[in-house]
Design an enzyme around this catalytic site. Structure first.
Site, PDB file in Angstrom:
ATOM      1  N   HIS A 111      -1.628   1.974  -8.859  1.00 31.35           N
ATOM      2  CA  HIS A 111      -1.293   2.896  -9.946  1.00 31.35           C
ATOM      3  C   HIS A 111      -2.501   3.756 -10.330  1.00 31.35           C
ATOM      4  CE1 HIS A 111       2.875   1.677 -11.319  1.00 31.35           C
ATOM      5  NE2 HIS A 111       2.629   0.927 -10.253  1.00 31.35           N
ATOM      6  N   ASP A 112      -3.711   3.202 -10.183  1.00 30.92           N
ATOM      7  CA  ASP A 112      -4.904   3.981 -10.506  1.00 30.92           C
ATOM      8  C   ASP A 112      -5.087   5.124  -9.510  1.00 30.92           C
ATOM      9  OD1 ASP A 112      -7.252   4.670 -11.827  1.00 30.92           O
ATOM     10  OD2 ASP A 112      -8.477   3.507 -10.426  1.00 30.92           O
ATOM     11  N   ASP A 119      -9.369   6.763 -10.418  1.00 28.39           N
ATOM     12  CA  ASP A 119     -10.329   7.196 -11.436  1.00 28.39           C
ATOM     13  C   ASP A 119     -10.438   6.246 -12.624  1.00 28.39           C
ATOM     14  OD1 ASP A 119      -7.926   7.607 -12.624  1.00 28.39           O
ATOM     15  OD2 ASP A 119      -8.264   9.699 -13.156  1.00 28.39           O
ATOM     16  N   PRO A 203       6.244   6.911  -7.345  1.00 32.24           N
ATOM     17  CA  PRO A 203       7.448   6.815  -6.520  1.00 32.24           C
ATOM     18  C   PRO A 203       8.612   6.240  -7.314  1.00 32.24           C
ATOM     19  CG  PRO A 203       5.825   5.161  -5.861  1.00 32.24           C
ATOM     20  CD  PRO A 203       5.163   6.034  -6.874  1.00 32.24           C
ATOM     21  N   HIS A 234       4.713  -5.702  -1.650  1.00 29.54           N
ATOM     22  CA  HIS A 234       5.737  -6.345  -2.482  1.00 29.54           C
ATOM     23  C   HIS A 234       6.058  -7.767  -2.034  1.00 29.54           C
ATOM     24  CE1 HIS A 234       7.387  -2.416  -4.469  1.00 29.54           C
ATOM     25  NE2 HIS A 234       6.257  -2.842  -4.994  1.00 29.54           N
ATOM     26  N   THR A 290      18.124 -17.188  -1.600  1.00 33.43           N
ATOM     27  CA  THR A 290      17.320 -17.371  -2.810  1.00 33.43           C
ATOM     28  C   THR A 290      17.673 -16.350  -3.881  1.00 33.43           C
ATOM     29  OG1 THR A 290      15.683 -15.808  -2.076  1.00 33.43           O
ATOM     30  CG2 THR A 290      15.391 -18.080  -1.339  1.00 33.43           C
ATOM     31  N   ASP A 298      12.595  -0.401  -1.450  1.00 33.80           N
ATOM     32  CA  ASP A 298      12.231  -1.391  -0.425  1.00 33.80           C
ATOM     33  C   ASP A 298      13.268  -1.371   0.698  1.00 33.80           C
ATOM     34  OD1 ASP A 298       9.987  -2.591  -1.900  1.00 33.80           O
ATOM     35  OD2 ASP A 298      11.533  -3.388  -3.247  1.00 33.80           O
TER      36      ASP A 298
HETATM   37  C1  HEM Z   1       7.884   3.218  -3.254  1.00 36.36           C
HETATM   38  C2  HEM Z   1       6.785   2.747  -3.816  1.00 36.36           C
HETATM   39  C3  HEM Z   1       6.785   1.711  -4.894  1.00 36.36           C
HETATM   40  C4  HEM Z   1       7.672   1.484  -5.884  1.00 36.36           C
HETATM   41  C5  HEM Z   1       8.934   2.265  -6.200  1.00 36.36           C
HETATM   42  C6  HEM Z   1       7.210   0.336  -6.604  1.00 36.36           C
HETATM   43  C7  HEM Z   1       7.842  -0.208  -7.688  1.00 36.36           C
HETATM   44  C8  HEM Z   1       7.482  -1.390  -8.305  1.00 36.36           C
HETATM   45  C9  HEM Z   1       8.165  -1.989  -9.418  1.00 36.36           C
HETATM   46  C10 HEM Z   1       9.398  -1.428 -10.106  1.00 36.36           C
HETATM   47  C11 HEM Z   1       7.522  -3.134  -9.722  1.00 36.36           C
HETATM   48  C12 HEM Z   1       7.864  -4.133 -10.816  1.00 36.36           C
HETATM   49  C13 HEM Z   1       6.923  -4.018 -12.004  1.00 36.36           C
HETATM   50  C14 HEM Z   1       7.237  -5.057 -13.046  1.00 36.36           C
HETATM   51  O1  HEM Z   1       8.380  -5.129 -13.475  1.00 36.36           O
HETATM   52  O2  HEM Z   1       6.320  -5.800 -13.440  1.00 36.36           O
HETATM   53  C15 HEM Z   1       6.443  -3.274  -8.802  1.00 36.36           C
HETATM   54  C16 HEM Z   1       5.577  -4.346  -8.768  1.00 36.36           C
HETATM   55  C17 HEM Z   1       4.567  -4.485  -7.858  1.00 36.36           C
HETATM   56  N1  HEM Z   1       4.112  -3.513  -6.989  1.00 36.36           N
HETATM   57 FE1  HEM Z   1       5.094  -1.842  -6.493  1.00 36.36          FE
HETATM   58  N2  HEM Z   1       6.042  -0.112  -6.043  1.00 36.36           N
HETATM   59  C18 HEM Z   1       5.756   0.700  -5.004  1.00 36.36           C
HETATM   60  C19 HEM Z   1       4.625   0.632  -4.196  1.00 36.36           C
HETATM   61  C20 HEM Z   1       3.651  -0.308  -4.309  1.00 36.36           C
HETATM   62  C21 HEM Z   1       2.402  -0.285  -3.611  1.00 36.36           C
HETATM   63  C22 HEM Z   1       1.940   0.823  -2.685  1.00 36.36           C
HETATM   64  C23 HEM Z   1       1.710  -1.394  -3.970  1.00 36.36           C
HETATM   65  C24 HEM Z   1       0.349  -1.856  -3.555  1.00 36.36           C
HETATM   66  C25 HEM Z   1      -0.246  -1.523  -2.444  1.00 36.36           C
HETATM   67  C26 HEM Z   1       2.556  -2.136  -4.882  1.00 36.36           C
HETATM   68  C27 HEM Z   1       2.258  -3.359  -5.398  1.00 36.36           C
HETATM   69  C28 HEM Z   1       3.058  -4.031  -6.322  1.00 36.36           C
HETATM   70  C29 HEM Z   1       2.836  -5.402  -6.726  1.00 36.36           C
HETATM   71  C30 HEM Z   1       1.787  -6.339  -6.164  1.00 36.36           C
HETATM   72  C31 HEM Z   1       3.787  -5.687  -7.705  1.00 36.36           C
HETATM   73  C32 HEM Z   1       3.978  -7.005  -8.463  1.00 36.36           C
HETATM   74  C33 HEM Z   1       3.227  -6.928  -9.783  1.00 36.36           C
HETATM   75  C34 HEM Z   1       3.335  -8.185 -10.614  1.00 36.36           C
HETATM   76  O3  HEM Z   1       3.763  -9.233 -10.134  1.00 36.36           O
HETATM   77  O4  HEM Z   1       2.956  -8.102 -11.803  1.00 36.36           O
HETATM   78  N3  HEM Z   1       3.699  -1.424  -5.089  1.00 36.36           N
HETATM   79  N4  HEM Z   1       6.422  -2.197  -7.953  1.00 36.36           N
END
Ligand code: HEM
Length: 405
Positions: A111-112, A119, A203, A234, A290, A298
């Site tokens: 996100h950063d 930044d 995204p 993810h 599950t 995704d």
């Molecule tokens: C199409 C791109 C992406 C979308 C739409 C997306 C969307 C999301 C959403 C909706 C969540 C849930 C947040 C929550 O409810 O706490 C999430 C969590 C997460 N995202 Fe993504 N994400 C994307 C790409 C990425 C990328 C590029 C990374 C890292 C390289 C990433 C790493 C994570 C991780 C590790 C979590 C889990 C966070 C937690 O457990 O607190 N995501 N993402």
């Protein structure tokens, strides 16, 4: 206070002389005779005394964390700071035995890096960033801890990047493969770090195949195999109802960065179907197996989803899992599903690009540096100490809502 008085007196004296035309400001030489010699001396002394203090305050004040120049980091520095991060991760274990900071730090650096560059600034008032407060908060407090003095040694953005690498490294190690992303430093914080009111383009979790792949191509320049590997992040962590509104983990081991995510996406036997959570959230759930889930973005890596963007109630795809054709990145999903080592290699390389977004080795002032020239930092954590991280005192900059993970 005294120096300020002298300065003020000198200035008003000078203005009086100008008013009485004893000092002719239209001429190049200023008639100094009217000004007391001692007053001029006092001004010079005052400037000499105040200047170093002013410069020091600028370089160390916790009120103005925007510093462009930090000393070069040595390998020893990186090892020490990595251990601090490892201890943070170890200090937060939840009931199921997982470490939420692993997923949190990986998501934070993503996100950063959205926007112009990585930044050290994330807008917590802005919807897509919901849920990031606890991770920013814990790193921000660590940044200003007096015993580490990280705020004098590196930018927040560098700390977040290193935390992302350590976290992803632990995840990959748990999955059985080494992360090869290296840490380079020199990121520049925005002037209000870690806060900002910028509303960058993130995204869309409800997006279909074209929208998801185009986002990464347009904003980061990533190819389909790169985007596919990156979203394998993810396999860590979960969605939270009180953050994004989606619910549940993607894979069973939330601490492991591995290809389970791809194996599940490509597994028709899990009986994937879309389920409506509420008026604005639809996610993919398994009919057998599950409680794991997938977002549209995704599933769109494998199936050519074209969600009905006209449907305000949710983002149902026009086709079911069985009916949908393959998306342009489906072959990469299958390749990563078969080969975890391939996935981690590709992930390491695209993660490297993402965490250096906005930086280049060519443009002056935006370079990133190796800790020790020629010796790449492996990014792998040392064996973490199981000591409990003691909480920092009052937060240096209270800004985030309270709340643990
Ligand atoms: C199409 C791109 C992406 C979308 C739409 C997306 C969307 C999301 C959403 C909706 C969540 C849930 C947040 C929550 O409810 O706490 C999430 C969590 C997460 N995202 Fe993504 N994400 C994307 C790409 C990425 C990328 C590029 C990374 C890292 C390289 C990433 C790493 C994570 C991780 C590790 C979590 C889990 C966070 C937690 O457990 O607190 N995501 N993402």
């Amino acid at each position: 206070v005294c120096i300020a008085c002298v300065l003020e007196q000198t200035w008003s004296c000078f203005r009086r002389k100008v008013a009485s035309k004893q000092v002719d400001i239209s001429r190049t030489s200023v008639k100094m005779s009217g000004l007391g010699r001692y007053q001029v001396l006092a001004v010079v002394l005052a400037v000499l005394c105040l200047l170093p203090a002013h410069l020091d305050a600028q370089s160390t004040s916790t009120d103005s964390p925007h510093r462009r120049h930090f000393p070069r980091l040595t390998q020893g520095d990186i090892t020490e700071i990595s251990e601090i991060i490892n201890n943070l991760i170890e200090s937060n274990v939840i009931e199921d035995g997982t470490h939420p900071y692993i997923a949190g730090f990986v998501r934070l650096i993503f996100h950063d890096c959205v926007g112009v560059s990585c930044d050290g600034c994330v807008n917590l008032e802005y919807g897509p960033n919901a849920g990031l407060a606890p991770y920013i908060d814990v790193l921000n407090r660590t940044y200003y801890k007096p015993e580490h003095k990280l705020f004098k040694r590196m930018s927040q953005a560098d700390l977040w990047a290193l935390a992302g690498i350590i976290a992803a490294g632990r995840g990959a190690a748990k999955g059985g493969e080494p992360l090869s992303t290296v840490f380079r430093y020199g990121r520049i914080d925005c002037s209000t770090s870690p806060d900002t009111n910028a509303e960058d383009v993130y995204p869309n979790a409800n997006g279909g195949a074209r929208e998801t792949l185009d986002y990464w191509k347009d904003y980061f320049g990533f190819t389909y195999p790169e985007t596919t590997a990156l979203l394998g992040a993810h396999s860590l962590g979960r969605c939270h109802r009180n953050a994004s509104g989606f619910d549940g983990p993607w894979t069973t081991d939330k601490d492991s960065l591995d290809n389970a995510y791809f194996r599940d996406i490509a597994n028709a036997e899990l009986g994937w179907r879309q389920e409506k959570l509420d008026s604005s959230h639809v996610q993919w759930v398994q009919s057998v197996g599950t409680d794991n889930m997938m977002l549209n973005s995704d599933m769109a890596l494998f199936k050519d989803l074209r969600p009905d963007t006209e449907d305000p109630a949710g983002q149902f795809s026009h086709c079911t899992y069985a009916q949908c054709g393959y998306s342009p990145s489906a072959a990469h999903v299958l390749a990563y599903a078969k080969d975890n080592a391939l996935f981690v290699r590709q992930f390491s390389s695209v993660f490297q690009k993402m965490i250096e977004h906005g930086y280049t080795t060519r443009a002056a002032g935006r370079d990133l540096y190796e800790p020790v020239p020629g010796e790449a930092y492996e990014g792998m954590p040392r064996a973490p100490k199981r000591e409990v991280w003691e909480r920092a005192g009052p937060r240096a900059r209270p800004y985030a809502p309270e709340g643990g993970v």
